[in-house]
Enzyme design. Structure first.
Site, short mmCIF file in Angstrom:
data_model
loop_
_atom_site.label_atom_id
_atom_site.label_comp_id
_atom_site.label_asym_id
_atom_site.label_seq_id
_atom_site.Cartn_x
_atom_site.Cartn_y
_atom_site.Cartn_z
CD GLU A 58 6.07 -23.10 81.68
OE1 GLU A 58 7.09 -23.06 80.96
OE2 GLU A 58 6.10 -23.07 82.93
CD1 TRP A 80 6.79 -22.42 77.26
CD2 TRP A 80 8.53 -23.52 76.39
NE1 TRP A 80 7.13 -23.42 78.15
CE2 TRP A 80 8.19 -24.11 77.64
CE3 TRP A 80 9.59 -24.04 75.67
CZ2 TRP A 80 8.89 -25.19 78.16
CZ3 TRP A 80 10.29 -25.12 76.18
CH2 TRP A 80 9.95 -25.69 77.42
CE1 TYR A 106 9.75 -29.84 81.83
CE2 TYR A 106 9.65 -28.13 80.14
CZ TYR A 106 10.31 -28.74 81.20
OH TYR A 106 11.53 -28.27 81.62
CB CYS A 158 14.70 -27.62 83.47
SG CYS A 158 15.67 -26.81 82.19
NE ARG A 180 17.55 -31.29 81.99
CZ ARG A 180 18.20 -30.28 81.42
NH1 ARG A 180 19.40 -29.93 81.87
NH2 ARG A 180 17.67 -29.60 80.42
CG ASP A 183 17.79 -19.26 85.66
OD1 ASP A 183 18.20 -18.55 86.60
OD2 ASP A 183 17.49 -18.79 84.55
#
Length: 286
Positions: A58, A80, A106, A158, A180, A183
């Site tokens: 990633e 993803w 991103y 996120c 923000r 999890d």
């Protein structure tokens, strides 16, 4: 990783139930911070197995500006896939181009933030240039939160931004990042490792030593359907942190620092002496 496990316990103990867009309630606390000293080992979770191959894939995809789940899969990262092809809102979005399309997530923002008058802005390259040429700057920031592109993303960021801080005398590099939505069971261990790895990679290509990662977390939550997994993890033993090995040949592949990062392959990055408990499976909320 005690600080992460302590925060998990705090969310269990003090969190309040909140609804959210996924339809799966969360136990949430408002705001927290995690700090990791990278000189003491690489912060890979040891009370369960970290999917480090996916972390590597990633991050390398972000660095290269990828916007397609198939490109991430080619780097051994499948995280993803669901957001690209099972996210109901994204499937209906007219900006979605095709199967596996993720839009301007991103890496697109890091490497190609668009402005009407300035054109394409390579934030990551600019940040590295500042580390090398203006290291005392307090403006070495990369942001993925682009309000103009929110409707062009499979998932709004996120982890929204990071800032690099150079200690010129000690020749060290630290990072602060802001997230923000957090999890705690599935996402945060992954995010910790990803940003620690990003810090290590930037430090390597700029000739510095990675020092401290500080994470500022906003909506800190545990999903209702992760509670049993969290309880299991908190009862498990922990192990000594592993070490990170980066192939030093990376910096010989190009004289251009940003190109060095783009040329990194997953096999160039290894964890040494990574002892861990078994993986714990849980469903991702999308």
């Amino acid at each position: 990783m005690k600080q992460y496990l302590d925060l998990l316990q705090k969310v269990l103990d003090e969190g309040e139930w909140q609804p959210n867009r996924t339809g799966i309630p969360t136990k949430r606390i408002d705001g927290a911070m995690l700090e990791f000293d990278l000189t003491q080992g690489f912060p890979a979770i040891t009370s369960k197995k970290l999917a480090f191959n996916a972390v590597k894939g990633e991050l390398l995809g972000f660095i290269r500006g990828y916007d397609n789940a198939a490109a991430f899969r080619n780097l051994s990262c499948k995280v993803w896939d669901q957001n690209a092809n099972e996210n109901a809102a994204w499937l209906k979005n007219p900006n979605r181009k095709c199967e596996d399309d993720l839009g301007r997530i991103y890496g697109q923002q890091w490497r190609g933030w668009y402005h009407d008058t300035c054109g394409r802005i390579d934030q990551l390259k600019n940040a590295i240039d500042l580390v090398q040429n203006d290291p005392t700057s307090r403006r070495i920031i990369v942001s993925a939160w682009n309000p103009a592109d929110m409707d062009k993303m499979a998932l709004p960021p996120c982890h929204m931004m990071f800032q690099l801080l150079v200690n010129v005398e000690q020749k060290t590099l630290s990072m602060c990042m802001y997230q923000r939505s957090c999890d705690m069971f599935l996402g945060i261990p992954f995010n910790i490792a990803s940003y620690a790895l990003l810090l290590e990679l930037i430090a390597m290509v700029t000739g510095l030593e990675a020092k401290k990662l500080t994470m500022f977390l906003a909506d800190v939550h545990i999903y209702q359907n992760h509670l049993a997994q969290v309880q299991e993890q908190l009862q498990r033993p922990t192990h000594k942190l592993p070490l990170l090995h980066l192939d030093c040949g990376i910096i010989k592949r190009s004289s251009d620092t940003i190109r060095q990062l783009e040329l990194i392959q997953p096999d160039d990055i290894q964890l040494i002496n990574y002892e861990h408990e078994d993986a714990i499976k849980a469903e991702m909320a999308i």
